[in-house]
Design an enzyme around this catalytic site. Sequence first.
Site, PDB file in Angstrom:
ATOM      1  N   TYR A  33       0.835  -1.204   0.000  1.00  0.00           N
ATOM      2  CA  TYR A  33       0.000   0.000   0.000  1.00  0.00           C
ATOM      3  C   TYR A  33       0.864   1.247   0.000  1.00  0.00           C
ATOM      4  O   TYR A  33       2.062   1.202   0.279  1.00  0.00           O
ATOM      5  CB  TYR A  33      -0.950  -0.002   1.201  1.00  0.00           C
ATOM      6  N   LYS A 147       6.638  -1.661   2.046  1.00  0.00           N
ATOM      7  CA  LYS A 147       5.412  -1.107   2.630  1.00  0.00           C
ATOM      8  C   LYS A 147       4.269  -2.114   2.473  1.00  0.00           C
ATOM      9  O   LYS A 147       3.351  -1.958   1.669  1.00  0.00           O
ATOM     10  CB  LYS A 147       5.067   0.243   2.002  1.00  0.00           C
ATOM     11  N   LEU A 204      11.183   1.660   7.129  1.00  0.00           N
ATOM     12  CA  LEU A 204      10.638   2.104   5.852  1.00  0.00           C
ATOM     13  C   LEU A 204      11.371   3.361   5.373  1.00  0.00           C
ATOM     14  O   LEU A 204      11.630   4.265   6.182  1.00  0.00           O
ATOM     15  CB  LEU A 204       9.144   2.415   6.019  1.00  0.00           C
TER      16      LEU A 204
END
Length: 283
Positions: A33, A147, A204
């Site tokens: 996502y 992600k 991330l």
Amino acid sequence: MTRIAYVNGEYLPLEQASVSVMDRGFLFADGIYEVAAVLGGRLVDNAGHLARLERSLSEIGIANPHPVEEWVRIETELVSRNGVTEGLVYLQVTRGVAERDFTFPKDTPTTVVAFTQAKTITDNPLAETGAKVITVPDIRWQRRDIKSVALLAQVLAKQQAAEAGAAEAFMVEDGSITEGSSSTAFIVTKEGTIITRPLSNALLPGITRRAVIALAAEFDLKLEERLFSVEELHDAAEAFYTSASAFVMPVVSVDGKVLGDGRPGPVARRLRELYFTFAEARD
């Protein structure tokens, strides 16, 4: 106004938008996502988010279903149809619908879902008071640079924070902060140096993080990318976190310990102002 979502090529009222119970995103969290901010009806730093979407999909072997131009068209159409002037656009791509089996199905079309959320970003009251943060063990998998929609550990961390009266949880591994449950973590030392963890599989690659690092360099704010401990966080002059939904959020306490004078610090406030200027000029 009826809220509109996008599902596999169709714009549908939210109550009509659905995917199969056999979708691998539902069964295995087998998907990726992205979230981009909307400010003044415009997408913020969207090219970075779409590049990260491409990378994450590639890392788990899913072909990107759309070129960049088509993704932008979908996002802007959703913003327009939902009348969003300030908020978020959410994109999700899964490996698609197939009989439940751990191995990848062959030649299965991806499932693509997108929707918007109205959200107050500019006048977020939390930015005025500052956020409270707790620290929690980092119990996630080893590829946090992807992600993934597999967010159970983050959900549990965020819930633990909420139950403690905090806005965010900073996750800890081997004594060092990795990142927030939905953000990148920063501290400011008493000497005025901004510290954030360097990129690796442990965290991330935040798009807002990248912009803030660039802004710090542009405006001669000293910044170091290195690991920092829980003790350094507790002893910091300031702390803040960054994300597409929070931009730059000052932190005023960690694990019940007040930072500085208990108000948003000058470095975090300055970077928040700089980021808004940056965001208003980018799409």
